[in-house]
Design an enzyme around this catalytic site. Structure first.
Site, PDB file in Angstrom:
ATOM      1  N   HIS A   8       0.535  -1.190   0.175  1.00  0.00           N
ATOM      2  CA  HIS A   8       0.352   0.051  -0.051  1.00  0.00           C
ATOM      3  C   HIS A   8       0.879   1.247  -0.187  1.00  0.00           C
ATOM      4  CE1 HIS A   8      -3.131  -2.910   1.311  1.00  0.00           C
ATOM      5  NE2 HIS A   8      -2.269  -3.051   1.796  1.00  0.00           N
ATOM      6  N   CYS A   9       1.935   1.131  -1.022  1.00  0.00           N
ATOM      7  CA  CYS A   9       3.238   2.151  -0.704  1.00  0.00           C
ATOM      8  C   CYS A   9       3.328   2.387   1.435  1.00  0.00           C
ATOM      9  CB  CYS A   9       2.281   3.690  -1.513  1.00  0.00           C
ATOM     10  SG  CYS A   9       2.006   3.931  -3.173  1.00  0.00           S
ATOM     11  N   CYS A  10       3.299   2.021   1.323  1.00  0.00           N
ATOM     12  CA  CYS A  10       3.968   1.970   3.168  1.00  0.00           C
ATOM     13  C   CYS A  10       4.773   1.268   3.151  1.00  0.00           C
ATOM     14  CB  CYS A  10       2.864   2.520   4.417  1.00  0.00           C
ATOM     15  SG  CYS A  10       2.012   3.480   3.787  1.00  0.00           S
TER      16      CYS A  10
END
Ligand SMILES: Cc1ncc(COP(=O)(O)O)c(C=O)c1O
Length: 407
Positions: free
Chosen positions: A361-363
Site C-alpha cells: 500500500h505504498c507504505c
C-alpha cells in the site's frame, strides 16, 4: 443515509460484472464516481472545452468562472478562510512534494514524520535529506497501533522546521490526534503538513480550527475524477513556499533573464490544468456535502464494526492494529495464515467478485519494520452495504478455515 438511493447513482453497482454483482471494497485506493460527477466532466467537454485564465472569449470565461466556483466550494469544504488558500494540483503527492521540497529547508533543519507515512510523504522527505541534508526523525507508533504523542513531543526541538504526517493511515485507517499534533508542533515553531488523502473523504476537516499550515487531498478518493488534488496553504505563509514546477500561468511577468511568480494559488498551478477534473470535483463535493460527512463516517464505522466482530476471533485471521473499529474508519486490513495478501485479494475477486487491495500500500517501511510482506485491505464507502460485508466476512472465514490449518 439512504444507501439504496446512493447506489442508484453509480453505474457499476447496477450491472453485473462477470455474471455477478460487483462488491467494490477498494475505496481507499479510489472510489467509484456517481453519474453527477461523470455528467459534470462531460459537460465541460461538450459545452465549454476551453482554458481558464488565458483566452478572453466566452467559453474560456465560463471555464474560469466554473473553476473559481469549485475553488470556493473546496475552501468551504475544508473551512479555509479564503478560496485563494486552495490550489488545484494533480493529487495529494504533488501537494506533499510542494511543501517538503519547496519550503527552503536547509542543513540543520529537522523533519518529523510518523512511522506509517505513505510514500507520497516518505519519499520526498528522503529526497530533502539527500538534497539539503535535513535530519529525518520518525515517531514510532505505540504498541496498540495508535500515535504516540509522548514520543512525538520527545522528538520535537526548536530545529524541527516541518512536521509532515499522515492524518488518516491508508494501511490501518487510524486518525491521529490532529489538534494536539498541531499545537505541540507550533509551540516549537514548526510548520505542519497533513496528508489528508484518506481523511477528507469521510471526516469533516476544519483547517482553521486545526490551525494546520498545509494540507493535501486527492479528489479520486472522494467520488471525484482522477488527476485532481486539492492543496491548502495558509495565506500568511504562501509567499514563502516555492512551487516545484515552473512555466506558464504561474508567473506575472518574465524577461530573458528573470521571472516573477504570481501569488498563491496561481504560483502552484503551472501549465494547463485538468479543467474537466476540476469541474467534476465540484460535483463530487456537492454530492458528498448533500450526504453529510458525519453520516459518511458513521456508515463506514458501522460496516467496519460488523467486519471486526465477525473476524476478530477467527483462527488464522490477523487484523492490523489498532483493533478497535471505532479507530479505523472504513479500513479493515488483515492477513490470513498460509496465504499471501495477493492470493487473498485474487481469490476474493475470482470467487466472490469482491475488489480489494493487497500488498504494501505504498507504505513499505511500515511493513518492513513489522516483518510483514503486506496485507489485504477491504475499504468501504457510502454505497457499501451490510449484506456485502456479510459476503466478505463469510468468504474470509472460509479461506481461513481452509488455509490456516495446513500452515
Ligand atoms: C494516506 C495517503 N497519502 C497519500 C496518497 C497518495 O495519493 P495520490 O496518489 O492521489 O497522490 C494516498 C493514496 O493512496 C494515501 O492513501
Amino acid at each position: 443515509m439512504d444507501v439504496k438511493k446512493i447506489r442508484s447513482d453509480f453505474a457499476l453497482l447496477n450491472k453485473d460484472v462477470s455474471g455477478k454483482p460487483l462488491i467494490y471494497f477498494d475505496n481507499a485506493c479510489q472510489t467509484l464516481r456517481p453519474k453527477q460527477v461523470t455528467e459534470a466532466v462531460s459537460e465541460y467537454y461538450d459545452s465549454f472545452p476551453a482554458c481558464a485564465g488565458r483566452s478572453v472569449h466566452k467559453l474560456a470565461t465560463e471555464v474560469s468562472l466554473r473553476c473559481d466556483e469549485v475553488r470556493t466550494k473546496v475552501a468551504d469544504f475544508l473551512d479555509a478562510e479564503s478560496p485563494l488558500e486552495i490550489s488545484f494540483m494533480k493529487n495529494t503527492t504533488e501537494g506533499c512534494n510542494t511543501v517538503i521540497l519547496g519550503s527552503n529547508l536547509k542543513k540543520g533543519d529537522e523533519i518529523v514524520t510518523t512511522d506509517y507515512e505513505h510514500n507520497s510523504v516518505h519519499v520526498p522527505v528522503l529526497r530533502a535529506v539527500e538534497l539539503y541534508g535535513v535530519k529525518h526523525k520518525i515517531v514510532k507508533s505505540a504498541p496498540d497501533g495508535t500515535f504516540d504523542i509522548v514520543a512525538f513531543e520527545k522528538a520535537m526541538t526548536k530545529k524541527v522546521a516541518l512536521v509532515a504526517a499522515c492524518l488518516t493511515s491508508n494501511v490501518t485507517g487510524y486518525t491521529l490526534p490532529s489538534r494536539e499534533v498541531v499545537q505541540i508542533a507550533h509551540s516549537y515553531g514548526a510548520k505542519v503538513l497533513f496528508d489528508a488523502a484518506q481523511c477528507a473523504p469521510s471526516r469533516k476537516i476544519d483547517v482553521r480550527a486545526l490551525g494546520v499550515d498545509y494540507l493535501a487531498v486527492s479528489g479520486h478518493k472522494m467520488c471525484g475524477p482522477s488527476g485532481v488534488g486539492m492543496f491548502y496553504c495558509r495565506a500568511e505563509i504562501s509567499e514563502r513556499l516555492r512551487p516545484i514546477m515552473y512555466g506558464g500561468h504561474g508567473v506575472t511577468d518574465t524577461r530573458y533573464d528573470s521571472y516573477q511568480l504570481l501569488p498563491a494559488p496561481e504560483r502552484f498551478e503551472t501549465g494547463l490544468q485538468n479543467y474537466s477534473g476540476i469541474v467534476g470535483t465540484g460535483a463530487a463535493l456537492r454530492y458528498l456535502s448533500s450526504i453529510g460527512l458525519d453520516e459518511i463516517q458513521a456508515h463506514e464505522v458501522s460496516l467496519n464494526k460488523k467486519m471486526s466482530k465477525a473476524l476478530s476471533d477467527v483462527s488464522g485471521v490477523r487484523m492490523l492494529k489498532p483493533l478497535d473499529p471505532n479507530l479505523r474508519g472504513g479500513i479493515f486490513s488483515f492477513n490470513i495464515d498460509g496465504l499471501s495478501a495477493h492470493d487473498v485479494a485474487m481469490i476474493m475477486d475470482n470467487s466472490k467478485n469482491i475488489m480489494m487491495r493487497s500488498g504494501m500500500h505504498c507504505c513499505h517501511p511500515y511493513f518492513h519494520a513489522r516483518g510483514l510482506e503486506g496485507c489485504a485491505r477491504a475499504s468501504v464507502y457510502i454505497y457499501n452495504t451490510s449484506e456485502e460485508v456479510g459476503v466478505f466476512t463469510d468468504a474470509v472465514q472460509e479461506l481461513a478455515a481452509k488455509f490456516s490449518k495446513t500452515h
